[in-house]
Design a protein around this motif. Sequence first.
Motif, PDB file in Angstrom:
ATOM      1  N   LYS A  85     -24.804  22.116 -20.193  1.00 51.95           N
ATOM      2  CA  LYS A  85     -23.097  22.397 -19.584  1.00 51.95           C
ATOM      3  C   LYS A  85     -22.089  21.518 -21.776  1.00 51.95           C
ATOM      4  CE  LYS A  85     -23.336  21.465 -15.365  1.00 51.95           C
ATOM      5  NZ  LYS A  85     -23.446  21.032 -14.010  1.00 51.95           N
ATOM      6  N   ILE A  86     -23.028  20.640 -21.742  1.00 51.98           N
ATOM      7  CA  ILE A  86     -21.875  20.021 -23.323  1.00 51.98           C
ATOM      8  C   ILE A  86     -22.479  21.094 -23.890  1.00 51.98           C
ATOM      9  CG2 ILE A  86     -22.001  18.095 -24.875  1.00 51.98           C
ATOM     10  CD1 ILE A  86     -22.978  16.074 -22.661  1.00 51.98           C
ATOM     11  N   ILE A  87     -23.242  21.410 -24.696  1.00 50.76           N
ATOM     12  CA  ILE A  87     -23.844  21.921 -25.665  1.00 50.76           C
ATOM     13  C   ILE A  87     -22.767  23.489 -25.347  1.00 50.76           C
ATOM     14  CG2 ILE A  87     -24.976  23.966 -26.908  1.00 50.76           C
ATOM     15  CD1 ILE A  87     -27.206  21.822 -26.425  1.00 50.76           C
ATOM     16  N   THR A  88     -23.033  23.996 -23.775  1.00 46.59           N
ATOM     17  CA  THR A  88     -21.555  25.625 -23.568  1.00 46.59           C
ATOM     18  C   THR A  88     -20.505  25.435 -23.518  1.00 46.59           C
ATOM     19  OG1 THR A  88     -23.874  25.987 -21.984  1.00 46.59           O
ATOM     20  CG2 THR A  88     -21.619  26.602 -21.529  1.00 46.59           C
ATOM     21  N   PHE A  89     -19.125  23.863 -23.125  1.00 46.76           N
ATOM     22  CA  PHE A  89     -18.475  23.726 -23.774  1.00 46.76           C
ATOM     23  C   PHE A  89     -17.698  23.927 -24.754  1.00 46.76           C
ATOM     24  CE2 PHE A  89     -15.422  20.477 -24.912  1.00 46.76           C
ATOM     25  CZ  PHE A  89     -13.821  21.170 -23.935  1.00 46.76           C
ATOM     26  N   PHE A  90     -18.706  22.930 -25.241  1.00 45.30           N
ATOM     27  CA  PHE A  90     -17.941  22.623 -27.308  1.00 45.30           C
ATOM     28  C   PHE A  90     -18.720  24.216 -28.235  1.00 45.30           C
ATOM     29  CE2 PHE A  90     -19.171  17.971 -26.755  1.00 45.30           C
ATOM     30  CZ  PHE A  90     -17.792  17.714 -27.255  1.00 45.30           C
ATOM     31  N   THR A  91     -19.863  25.231 -27.853  1.00 43.55           N
ATOM     32  CA  THR A  91     -19.679  26.321 -28.122  1.00 43.55           C
ATOM     33  C   THR A  91     -18.803  27.129 -27.762  1.00 43.55           C
ATOM     34  OG1 THR A  91     -21.952  26.474 -28.315  1.00 43.55           O
ATOM     35  CG2 THR A  91     -20.846  28.518 -28.284  1.00 43.55           C
ATOM     36  N   ALA A  92     -17.740  27.313 -26.503  1.00 41.19           N
ATOM     37  CA  ALA A  92     -16.400  28.581 -25.790  1.00 41.19           C
ATOM     38  C   ALA A  92     -15.303  27.751 -26.831  1.00 41.19           C
ATOM     39  CB  ALA A  92     -16.658  27.631 -24.208  1.00 41.19           C
ATOM     40  N   PHE A  93     -15.036  25.711 -26.520  1.00 41.87           N
ATOM     41  CA  PHE A  93     -14.334  25.600 -27.184  1.00 41.87           C
ATOM     42  C   PHE A  93     -14.369  26.051 -29.193  1.00 41.87           C
ATOM     43  CE2 PHE A  93     -12.256  22.549 -29.288  1.00 41.87           C
ATOM     44  CZ  PHE A  93     -11.285  22.444 -29.359  1.00 41.87           C
ATOM     45  N   ILE A  94     -14.894  26.206 -29.796  1.00 40.57           N
ATOM     46  CA  ILE A  94     -15.422  26.303 -30.983  1.00 40.57           C
ATOM     47  C   ILE A  94     -14.765  28.265 -30.765  1.00 40.57           C
ATOM     48  CG2 ILE A  94     -16.740  26.593 -32.906  1.00 40.57           C
ATOM     49  CD1 ILE A  94     -18.214  24.271 -31.944  1.00 40.57           C
ATOM     50  N   ILE A  95     -15.470  28.886 -29.985  1.00 38.17           N
ATOM     51  CA  ILE A  95     -15.146  30.406 -30.006  1.00 38.17           C
ATOM     52  C   ILE A  95     -13.588  30.466 -29.634  1.00 38.17           C
ATOM     53  CG2 ILE A  95     -15.306  31.930 -28.546  1.00 38.17           C
ATOM     54  CD1 ILE A  95     -18.604  31.911 -28.721  1.00 38.17           C
ATOM     55  N   VAL A  96     -13.254  30.332 -28.788  1.00 43.31           N
ATOM     56  CA  VAL A  96     -11.549  29.922 -28.414  1.00 43.31           C
ATOM     57  C   VAL A  96     -10.878  29.858 -29.307  1.00 43.31           C
ATOM     58  CG1 VAL A  96      -9.869  29.415 -26.667  1.00 43.31           C
ATOM     59  CG2 VAL A  96     -11.761  29.453 -26.009  1.00 43.31           C
ATOM     60  N   GLU A  97     -10.941  27.845 -30.258  1.00 48.38           N
ATOM     61  CA  GLU A  97     -10.123  28.019 -31.019  1.00 48.38           C
ATOM     62  C   GLU A  97     -10.572  28.661 -32.588  1.00 48.38           C
ATOM     63  OE1 GLU A  97      -8.056  25.797 -31.633  1.00 48.38           O
ATOM     64  OE2 GLU A  97      -8.412  25.861 -29.677  1.00 48.38           O
ATOM     65  N   ALA A  98     -11.074  29.575 -32.753  1.00 47.41           N
ATOM     66  CA  ALA A  98     -11.613  30.019 -33.882  1.00 47.41           C
ATOM     67  C   ALA A  98     -10.650  32.010 -33.111  1.00 47.41           C
ATOM     68  CB  ALA A  98     -13.552  31.004 -33.865  1.00 47.41           C
ATOM     69  N   LYS A  99     -10.962  32.217 -32.495  1.00 41.11           N
ATOM     70  CA  LYS A  99     -10.558  33.461 -31.771  1.00 41.11           C
ATOM     71  C   LYS A  99      -8.881  33.314 -32.452  1.00 41.11           C
ATOM     72  CE  LYS A  99      -9.438  36.709 -28.206  1.00 41.11           C
ATOM     73  NZ  LYS A  99      -9.336  37.152 -26.839  1.00 41.11           N
ATOM     74  N   CYS A 100      -8.109  32.141 -32.278  1.00 42.78           N
ATOM     75  CA  CYS A 100      -7.019  31.837 -32.394  1.00 42.78           C
ATOM     76  C   CYS A 100      -6.291  31.973 -33.251  1.00 42.78           C
ATOM     77  CB  CYS A 100      -6.790  29.988 -32.101  1.00 42.78           C
ATOM     78  SG  CYS A 100      -4.882  29.439 -32.775  1.00 42.78           S
ATOM     79  N   GLN A 101      -7.078  32.120 -34.549  1.00 43.65           N
ATOM     80  CA  GLN A 101      -6.415  32.270 -36.007  1.00 43.65           C
ATOM     81  C   GLN A 101      -7.717  33.487 -36.538  1.00 43.65           C
ATOM     82  OE1 GLN A 101      -7.009  28.568 -37.882  1.00 43.65           O
ATOM     83  NE2 GLN A 101      -5.884  27.585 -36.157  1.00 43.65           N
ATOM     84  N   ASN A 102      -7.835  34.461 -36.054  1.00 41.29           N
ATOM     85  CA  ASN A 102      -8.227  35.597 -37.004  1.00 41.29           C
ATOM     86  C   ASN A 102      -8.701  36.823 -35.131  1.00 41.29           C
ATOM     87  OD1 ASN A 102      -9.876  36.502 -38.228  1.00 41.29           O
ATOM     88  ND2 ASN A 102     -12.198  34.760 -38.245  1.00 41.29           N
ATOM     89  N   TYR A 103      -7.548  36.960 -35.008  1.00 43.24           N
ATOM     90  CA  TYR A 103      -7.166  38.740 -35.113  1.00 43.24           C
ATOM     91  C   TYR A 103      -7.357  39.493 -36.048  1.00 43.24           C
ATOM     92  CZ  TYR A 103      -6.187  36.519 -29.962  1.00 43.24           C
ATOM     93  OH  TYR A 103      -5.922  35.778 -28.642  1.00 43.24           O
ATOM     94  N   THR A 104      -8.139  40.165 -36.044  1.00 39.65           N
ATOM     95  CA  THR A 104      -8.232  40.783 -37.791  1.00 39.65           C
ATOM     96  C   THR A 104      -8.047  42.034 -37.447  1.00 39.65           C
ATOM     97  OG1 THR A 104     -10.831  40.249 -38.017  1.00 39.65           O
ATOM     98  CG2 THR A 104      -9.981  41.244 -39.013  1.00 39.65           C
ATOM     99  N   GLY A 105      -7.504  42.772 -36.206  1.00 37.72           N
ATOM    100  CA  GLY A 105      -6.918  44.344 -36.398  1.00 37.72           C
ATOM    101  C   GLY A 105      -5.434  43.995 -36.496  1.00 37.72           C
TER     102      GLY A 105
END
Length: 163
Positions: free
Chosen positions: A5-25
């Motif tokens: 659960k902890i690993i899943t939470f942090f992985t999801a958090f990292i993916i959301v944050e990366a998306k925050c600054q990276n809408y390539t299109g």
Amino acid sequence: MLKFKIITFFTAFIIVEAKCQNYTGEREKIYKTIIEQVNNTKPKRSISKSTDIKFITDFGFKYGGKTLSDDNSLPSNSTEWINFVKSIDTSRLSNYKVNVKGKRKSFIQLTFSPIMFSNDGSMALCLGKHVYTNGTGGEQAWYLKKFDGKWKIIETYVYAIFD
């Protein structure tokens, strides 16, 4: 199970944050919107071929990018924008190529920062550095919001001048 659960939470958090600054299109659409505004002023600028994260340290991220004005009607002074700007993790930004055209030869060089997006992709912040051939210039912030699928600049201001 707790580790999972902890690993899943942090992985999801990292993916959301990366998306925050990276809408390539959306990058080119935003740069074109900004260049269109900039080109309405004389003279036109040469556009750098890649972004530069070095100059963004002059912008007041920890203060939410709030302007020096006390005018609460300015978008940059609204709680929504202040919270968005404060949430930007500049350590996650990296440079990339800018695929837009500007005037080939100009005595003003415009270099953009990477574009920073809100988590939901409806707001964006872009910084730019204008440098004249004599070494003077300034740094500017563009606040953009997406309306009906189109990016619109809702505020622009110069936050640094150098000579």
